[in-house]
Design a protein around this motif. Structure first.
Motif, mmCIF file in Angstrom:
data_model
loop_
_atom_site.group_PDB
_atom_site.id
_atom_site.type_symbol
_atom_site.label_atom_id
_atom_site.label_comp_id
_atom_site.label_asym_id
_atom_site.label_seq_id
_atom_site.Cartn_x
_atom_site.Cartn_y
_atom_site.Cartn_z
ATOM 1 N N ALA A 260 40.840 45.490 37.308
ATOM 2 C CA ALA A 260 41.854 44.443 37.422
ATOM 3 C C ALA A 260 41.242 43.048 37.455
ATOM 4 O O ALA A 260 41.944 42.054 37.610
ATOM 5 N N LEU A 262 39.189 42.033 39.803
ATOM 6 C CA LEU A 262 39.292 41.598 41.195
ATOM 7 C C LEU A 262 38.140 42.129 42.030
ATOM 8 O O LEU A 262 38.316 42.510 43.182
ATOM 9 N N GLU A 269 40.939 39.424 50.730
ATOM 10 C CA GLU A 269 42.340 39.652 51.071
ATOM 11 C C GLU A 269 42.468 40.392 52.394
ATOM 12 O O GLU A 269 43.375 40.146 53.177
ATOM 13 N N PHE A 341 53.791 39.974 40.837
ATOM 14 C CA PHE A 341 52.388 39.589 40.632
ATOM 15 C C PHE A 341 51.514 40.117 41.766
ATOM 16 O O PHE A 341 50.458 40.703 41.527
ATOM 17 N N LEU A 345 48.703 42.914 41.301
ATOM 18 C CA LEU A 345 47.335 42.495 41.572
ATOM 19 C C LEU A 345 46.619 43.518 42.441
ATOM 20 O O LEU A 345 45.515 43.970 42.134
ATOM 21 N N ILE A 350 47.451 44.299 37.067
ATOM 22 C CA ILE A 350 47.270 42.981 36.454
ATOM 23 C C ILE A 350 45.780 42.680 36.366
ATOM 24 O O ILE A 350 45.080 42.681 37.377
ATOM 25 N N ASN A 351 45.291 42.464 35.195
ATOM 26 C CA ASN A 351 43.891 42.121 34.967
ATOM 27 C C ASN A 351 43.794 40.603 34.844
ATOM 28 O O ASN A 351 44.294 40.016 33.890
ATOM 29 N N THR A 352 43.155 39.965 35.818
ATOM 30 C CA THR A 352 43.086 38.494 35.812
ATOM 31 C C THR A 352 42.283 37.957 34.629
ATOM 32 O O THR A 352 42.425 36.794 34.275
ATOM 33 N N PHE A 355 44.903 37.316 32.099
ATOM 34 C CA PHE A 355 46.062 36.784 32.809
ATOM 35 C C PHE A 355 47.101 36.154 31.894
ATOM 36 O O PHE A 355 48.304 36.364 32.076
ATOM 37 N N HIS A 358 49.603 38.432 30.488
ATOM 38 C CA HIS A 358 50.613 38.808 31.484
ATOM 39 C C HIS A 358 51.620 37.665 31.681
ATOM 40 O O HIS A 358 52.823 37.893 31.786
ATOM 41 N N TYR A 414 48.228 32.843 40.753
ATOM 42 C CA TYR A 414 46.972 32.946 40.007
ATOM 43 C C TYR A 414 46.083 31.732 40.263
ATOM 44 O O TYR A 414 44.873 31.871 40.495
ATOM 45 N N LEU A 417 44.685 31.841 43.700
ATOM 46 C CA LEU A 417 43.631 32.854 43.718
ATOM 47 C C LEU A 417 42.326 32.279 43.187
ATOM 48 O O LEU A 417 41.257 32.467 43.781
#
Length: 455
Positions: A260, A262, A269, A341, A345, A350-352, A355, A358, A414, A417
């Motif tokens: 993802a 991440l 987080e 989202f 995530l 969701i692959n940043t 992004f 998406h 996003y 982040l």
């Protein structure tokens, strides 16, 4: 288990430490391990200090490194040094790897010569290799021993070893020659030599073997432990099945987050969530209050927009009727989008790194929903108020506002982040502020455009 947890919380609330200490002394390690994960930092420190030394060490070794770090932060320096020195070498290295370099260096210096030697040996290997995660606490015997002599050696050393269920046979220079299980040793005739009962075909790994490959081997072959050898086939350590399961869990989680985009997000987080749930009131204020102030300022600015178009409201009273609809629909669309989202995530959907793909899809979804809702609401407004131009203004305003809010629902979290700002606390207030101001502005501009002849 639930009753056990409730009793602990009751004793903590009543500050009944004697009863709590008695309860903890009678508890099983698995019960303590389970409840420790649900306590606040302060409660964990209290409970841990009331445990007996042996039980405290057992619980500490089973905790993940994040919880171990939290506990260490609540200890005195002497207590930290004591805990670190009593950990198994592999557990010690795993924890030291997570601590700041200066702290690690200081703690290593405080260890005994033997402990420092063991720790330095493991830390000398590459990260995520068999050498880095192995333990040096294993049973090693000579092939010339009889089964009776071997059992005596096992009994004498069992207390200091991580496992005694698998026994390794080496020569004088520690070269691995054979392996046998404790069951085979117990069942053997007392006078039989180990060289006659050991297995010479050995499943082993080298110090530079990837840790995930080691864990998979243990799992697939249903082994309790795997010997680790160096380039000269000398036995330097073993890896046990419990460590393998921890590795597989870590690797699986890491793979999900890496797919993802991440890889570094998980621990951040976790720390933020911990601070927002169990932190002090002031810590929570520092995270949440600035965003609420942003919302307040945004509300005042939205009020200024309404004030700027006061003449339009006075001339056409019906304009005011649809303000709540436009603001609420935009707000709901933005909230839906930001929630999707956040969930995508965390779950790895969701692959940043991709992004903007998406974002484009979510914007199209917002546009399609906005067009549908805007058309229906515009027709209702037109028929209800008998002003077709107002219906067009309401419909277009809704379509544009919902599209914008949906895009912001993905884009704002996003950006936060990427800026390393807590998106859980900050996304919705910022989205709401931008959406309110822009939604009102769009609506009044369209009203002025289409109903200017009535003003």
């Amino acid at each position: 288990m639930e009753k056990f947890k409730r009793t602990i919380w009751t004793h903590l609330e009543n500050r009944d430490m004697e009863s709590l200490k008695k309860l903890l002394s009678e508890a099983e390690t698995i019960e303590l391990f389970d409840v420790m994960r649900e306590l606040s930092s302060e409660e964990q420190a209290i409970v841990y200090r009331l445990l007996s030394k042996d039980k405290a060490l057992l619980v500490f070794e089973q905790l993940d490194t994040h919880l171990q770090q939290k506990l260490l932060a609540s200890f005195t320096e002497d207590k930290v040094i004591e805990m670190i020195s009593e950990l198994a070498p592999d557990d010690r290295v795993r924890l030291l790897d997570e601590l700041p370099a200066k702290v690690t260096k200081k703690l290593i210096a405080s260890l005994s010569t033997e402990e420092r030697k063991e720790t330095a040996l493991l830390m000398g290997y590459e990260e995520e290799t068999a050498g880095r995660i192995m333990t040096t606490e294993y049973v090693r015997l000579k092939r010339s021993y009889t089964a009776s002599e071997a059992l005596e050696k096992v009994r004498a050393n069992a207390q200091d070893k991580e496992t005694i269920y698998t026994i390794y046979i080496t020569d004088e220079s520690r070269k691995l020659e054979g392996v046998l299980s404790l069951r085979e040793l117990v069942m053997a005739s007392p006078k039989m030599k180990l060289e006659d009962i050991m297995h010479k075909k050995i499943i082993k790994v080298s110090t530079d073997t990837d840790q995930e490959e080691v864990a998979r081997t243990l799992q697939e072959l249903d082994l309790l432990a795997l010997p680790v050898v160096d380039k000269e086939n000398r036995l330097v350590g073993i890896i046990t099945i419990d460590d393998a399961m921890d590795i597989l869990e870590e690797e699986t989680t890491e793979d999900i987050f890496d797919k993802a985009g991440l890889a570094d997000l998980n621990s951040k987080e976790s720390d933020r969530s911990e601070r927002l749930v169990n932190g002090s009131v002031f810590q929570i204020w520092k995270v949440r209050l600035p965003f609420l102030i942003i919302t307040m300022i945004g509300g005042l600015m939205a009020g200024a927009v309404i004030d700027a178009f006061e003449e339009a409201l006075e001339a056409i009273a019906a304009v005011a009727i649809f303000i709540p609809v436009i603001m609420d629909m935009g707000g709901n669309a933005g909230t839906q989008s930001s929630t999707i989202f956040a969930r995508g995530l965390i779950l790895g959907h969701i692959n940043t790194k991709k992004f903007f793909g998406h974002l484009g899809k979510e914007t199209l979804v917002g546009l399609s929903m906005g067009a549908l809702v805007g058309t229906v609401t515009g027709i209702i407004a037109s028929v209800w108020q008998g002003i077709p131009e107002l219906g067009i203004a309401v419909g277009l305003a809704l379509a544009i506002t919902m599209t914008l809010a949906t895009a912001l629902g993905f884009f704002i979290p996003y950006i936060l982040l990427k800026l390393d700002i807590d998106q859980a606390a900050g996304a919705d207030p910022i989205i709401t502020t931008i959406k309110d101001i822009s939604g009102l502005l769009i609506y009044f501009v369209l009203v002025t455009q289409f109903l200017g002849y009535l003003l």
